[in-house]
Scaffold this motif. Structure first.
Motif, PDB file in Angstrom:
ATOM      1  N   UNK A 259      32.830  11.471  58.357  1.00 59.41           N
ATOM      2  CA  UNK A 259      33.536  10.222  58.139  1.00 59.41           C
ATOM      3  C   UNK A 259      34.323  10.326  56.834  1.00 59.41           C
ATOM      4  N   UNK A 260      35.131   9.315  56.550  1.00 54.24           N
ATOM      5  CA  UNK A 260      35.794   9.205  55.253  1.00 54.24           C
ATOM      6  C   UNK A 260      35.909   7.720  54.930  1.00 54.24           C
ATOM      7  N   UNK A 261      35.993   7.392  53.643  1.00 52.97           N
ATOM      8  CA  UNK A 261      35.946   5.993  53.229  1.00 52.97           C
ATOM      9  C   UNK A 261      36.992   5.703  52.160  1.00 52.97           C
ATOM     10  N   UNK A 262      37.781   4.654  52.397  1.00 54.63           N
ATOM     11  CA  UNK A 262      38.749   4.174  51.420  1.00 54.63           C
ATOM     12  C   UNK A 262      38.167   2.942  50.728  1.00 54.63           C
ATOM     13  N   UNK A 263      38.298   2.884  49.417  1.00 58.05           N
ATOM     14  CA  UNK A 263      37.792   1.741  48.661  1.00 58.05           C
ATOM     15  C   UNK A 263      38.639   0.512  48.949  1.00 58.05           C
ATOM     16  N   UNK A 264      37.984  -0.648  49.016  1.00 58.86           N
ATOM     17  CA  UNK A 264      38.685  -1.867  49.391  1.00 58.86           C
ATOM     18  C   UNK A 264      39.783  -2.244  48.405  1.00 58.86           C
ATOM     19  N   UNK A 265      39.590  -1.962  47.127  1.00 53.49           N
ATOM     20  CA  UNK A 265      40.650  -2.225  46.166  1.00 53.49           C
ATOM     21  C   UNK A 265      41.902  -1.429  46.462  1.00 53.49           C
ATOM     22  N   UNK A 266      41.731  -0.188  46.931  1.00 57.80           N
ATOM     23  CA  UNK A 266      42.867   0.630  47.333  1.00 57.80           C
ATOM     24  C   UNK A 266      43.482   0.106  48.630  1.00 57.80           C
ATOM     25  N   UNK A 267      42.624  -0.319  49.549  1.00 54.81           N
ATOM     26  CA  UNK A 267      43.113  -0.809  50.848  1.00 54.81           C
ATOM     27  C   UNK A 267      44.102  -1.965  50.684  1.00 54.81           C
ATOM     28  N   UNK A 268      43.819  -2.886  49.773  1.00 56.78           N
ATOM     29  CA  UNK A 268      44.709  -4.037  49.600  1.00 56.78           C
ATOM     30  C   UNK A 268      46.129  -3.565  49.265  1.00 56.78           C
ATOM     31  N   UNK A 269      46.241  -2.573  48.392  1.00 57.24           N
ATOM     32  CA  UNK A 269      47.563  -2.051  48.035  1.00 57.24           C
ATOM     33  C   UNK A 269      48.231  -1.448  49.260  1.00 57.24           C
ATOM     34  N   UNK A 270      47.480  -0.698  50.054  1.00 52.90           N
ATOM     35  CA  UNK A 270      48.030  -0.110  51.277  1.00 52.90           C
ATOM     36  C   UNK A 270      48.558  -1.194  52.212  1.00 52.90           C
ATOM     37  N   UNK A 271      47.753  -2.223  52.450  1.00 53.91           N
ATOM     38  CA  UNK A 271      48.160  -3.256  53.407  1.00 53.91           C
ATOM     39  C   UNK A 271      49.406  -3.996  52.934  1.00 53.91           C
TER      40      UNK A 271
ATOM     41  N   UNK B 155      41.001   7.149  54.002  1.00 57.28           N
ATOM     42  CA  UNK B 155      40.917   8.320  53.133  1.00 57.28           C
ATOM     43  C   UNK B 155      40.865   9.579  53.994  1.00 57.28           C
ATOM     44  N   UNK B 156      41.398  10.673  53.461  1.00 57.95           N
ATOM     45  CA  UNK B 156      41.317  11.948  54.176  1.00 57.95           C
ATOM     46  C   UNK B 156      40.262  12.862  53.575  1.00 57.95           C
ATOM     47  N   UNK B 157      39.409  12.343  52.698  1.00 57.13           N
ATOM     48  CA  UNK B 157      38.342  13.136  52.086  1.00 57.13           C
ATOM     49  C   UNK B 157      37.100  13.053  52.974  1.00 57.13           C
TER      50      UNK B 157
ATOM     51  N   UNK C  10      58.083  -4.522  61.365  1.00 54.30           N
ATOM     52  CA  UNK C  10      56.703  -4.383  61.842  1.00 54.30           C
ATOM     53  C   UNK C  10      56.073  -3.100  61.326  1.00 54.30           C
ATOM     54  N   UNK C  11      54.862  -3.242  60.799  1.00 50.18           N
ATOM     55  CA  UNK C  11      54.014  -2.092  60.513  1.00 50.18           C
ATOM     56  C   UNK C  11      52.670  -2.312  61.196  1.00 50.18           C
ATOM     57  N   UNK C  12      52.146  -1.252  61.783  1.00 47.73           N
ATOM     58  CA  UNK C  12      50.817  -1.282  62.390  1.00 47.73           C
ATOM     59  C   UNK C  12      49.915  -0.363  61.570  1.00 47.73           C
ATOM     60  N   UNK C  13      48.811  -0.904  61.077  1.00 44.59           N
ATOM     61  CA  UNK C  13      47.870  -0.145  60.254  1.00 44.59           C
ATOM     62  C   UNK C  13      46.670   0.243  61.105  1.00 44.59           C
ATOM     63  N   UNK C  14      46.562   1.525  61.433  1.00 43.55           N
ATOM     64  CA  UNK C  14      45.366   1.992  62.135  1.00 43.55           C
ATOM     65  C   UNK C  14      44.294   2.285  61.088  1.00 43.55           C
ATOM     66  N   UNK C  15      43.398   1.320  60.940  1.00 39.39           N
ATOM     67  CA  UNK C  15      42.416   1.345  59.855  1.00 39.39           C
ATOM     68  C   UNK C  15      41.164   2.113  60.271  1.00 39.39           C
ATOM     69  N   UNK C  16      40.663   2.948  59.346  1.00 36.95           N
ATOM     70  CA  UNK C  16      39.481   3.765  59.616  1.00 36.95           C
ATOM     71  C   UNK C  16      38.251   3.141  58.952  1.00 36.95           C
ATOM     72  N   UNK C  17      37.633   3.790  57.993  1.00 37.48           N
ATOM     73  CA  UNK C  17      36.383   3.286  57.407  1.00 37.48           C
ATOM     74  C   UNK C  17      36.579   2.953  55.937  1.00 37.48           C
TER      75      UNK C  17
END
Length: 354
Positions: free
Chosen positions: A251-263, A280-282, A207-214
């Motif tokens: 706020x901070x924003x992760x690009x959706x293309x990057x998000x898919x790899x994370x998930x 993202x932490x930026x 199990x992994x739980x992804x606490x998703x931000x923006x």
């Protein structure tokens, strides 16, 4: 590894990048059977696009069954996915869908109340029931179907505000205020996280739980309560970008293309059940964000800051909504590969191509 398909347009370039950033993800998922709740939402659309591309480019041989309340409407939006033989759809509500007669190796539970429902003022109790009852239903199906890996997409809303004004960490003992009806999303996500952990312990799942931000990227709705979407829409229309508040929240924003790899990296992870921040932490202030959008899309445009009292649709007001992603960096080698400026530009390119 087979050659990656030639990119065709903005989305093609993003899908090619998804394949090469963490190739071990695709090796681990070779031949997987995947059940995705929320399979036709924003996250789900990206996951289906990535799987279809990996099957074509890498011979990944992944099959997907996507739970959707309205598969026919999705088929009209994405006929190429609806026609893909590796992707099938199961009509139903996450709270009471009929269990398919099929076994799955991997589950992604991404179903939640839609962003449009939140924007339109969904009742907090309805939101809570959908998230908690829906999670229990998906977990019961996973137990019946012999799942091995389970990923739950939670939310940064499960944290309370940071009293130190620092990015939120997985080990921060912070929770939303139970007396605030606007915290329904955060309260429900916490309850759902507990259910996932309890089932994983009982059934021995990874199990992994992804606490998703923006997030930002193609297929995002531009006309609801996402500030970055509103800003991009105004700039594309060559209209002034309006900030109703004072522009100071971060706020901070992760690009959706990057998000898919994370998930997918979280989905194939093995080990003890664990929670990871995803984003993202930026950090960027809302005022800085508006000017960045303006500069990237319509440099001659205007940014107006009205300075009204801050409001938030469907969630408590936060001055800081930024994750600490040190755990994901160190444990899984994940990163925000796409800068915010490029993410804005890529998103607009995709919207204009659509």
């Amino acid at each position: 590894m087979p050659a990656v398909c030639d990119a065709r347009g903005r989305l093609g370039a993003d899908l090619d990048a998804i394949l090469v950033r963490k190739p071990e993800v695709w090796e681990a998922l070779q031949g997987a059977s995947l059940f995705v709740s929320g399979g036709t939402g924003w996250f789900g659309r990206w996951l289906l696009e990535a799987v279809a591309h990996a099957n074509a480019a890498l011979g990944a041989d992944i099959t997907v069954l996507a739970l959707s309340r309205d598969p026919a409407a999705f088929a009209r939006r994405a006929p190429h996915l609806a026609a893909n033989p590796a992707i099938r759809f199961h009509a139903g509500d996450v709270r009471d869908f009929a269990f398919p007669r099929q076994r799955f190796t991997h589950f992604i539970h991404a179903a939640t109340t839609s962003a449009h429902e939140t924007f339109n003022g969904e009742d907090p109790l309805s939101k809570f029931d959908t998230l908690v009852a829906g999670t229990r239903r998906v977990l019961d199906f996973a137990a019946e179907s012999g799942a091995g890996h389970f990923l739950f997409t939670s939310s940064g809303a499960a944290y309370g505000p940071s009293p130190q004004g620092l990015p939120l960490r997985e080990d921060d003992a912070l929770a939303p205020d139970t007396m605030d009806a606007a915290s329904a999303l955060g309260q429900a996500k916490r309850a759902a996280e507990f259910l996932c952990a309890a089932y994983a312990r009982r059934h021995g799942w990874q199990l992994s739980v992804a606490r998703c931000f923006s997030f930002v990227g193609p297929f995002m709705p531009l006309d609801i309560h996402y500030a970055i979407g509103n800003f991009m829409l105004s700039a594309m229309r060559k209209e002034p970008i309006i900030i109703k508040g004072d522009g100071s929240p971060f706020r901070s924003y992760l690009y959706m293309g990057d998000l898919v790899v994370w998930l997918l990296a979280l989905l194939r992870r093995e080990g003890e059940p664990r929670l990871f921040n995803v984003g993202s932490d930026a950090a960027v202030s809302i005022a800085e964000l508006a000017h960045l959008v303006r500069d990237r899309i319509h440099p001659e445009g205007e940014v107006r800051i009205l300075g009204r009292a801050e409001t938030s649709v469907g969630n408590p007001v936060r001055n800081l909504y930024v994750p600490d992603i040190g755990l994901a960096r160190e444990a899984l080698g994940l990163a925000p590969w796409t800068s915010l400026g490029d993410a804005i530009q890529y998103s607009v390119e995709a919207f204009r191509e659509a």
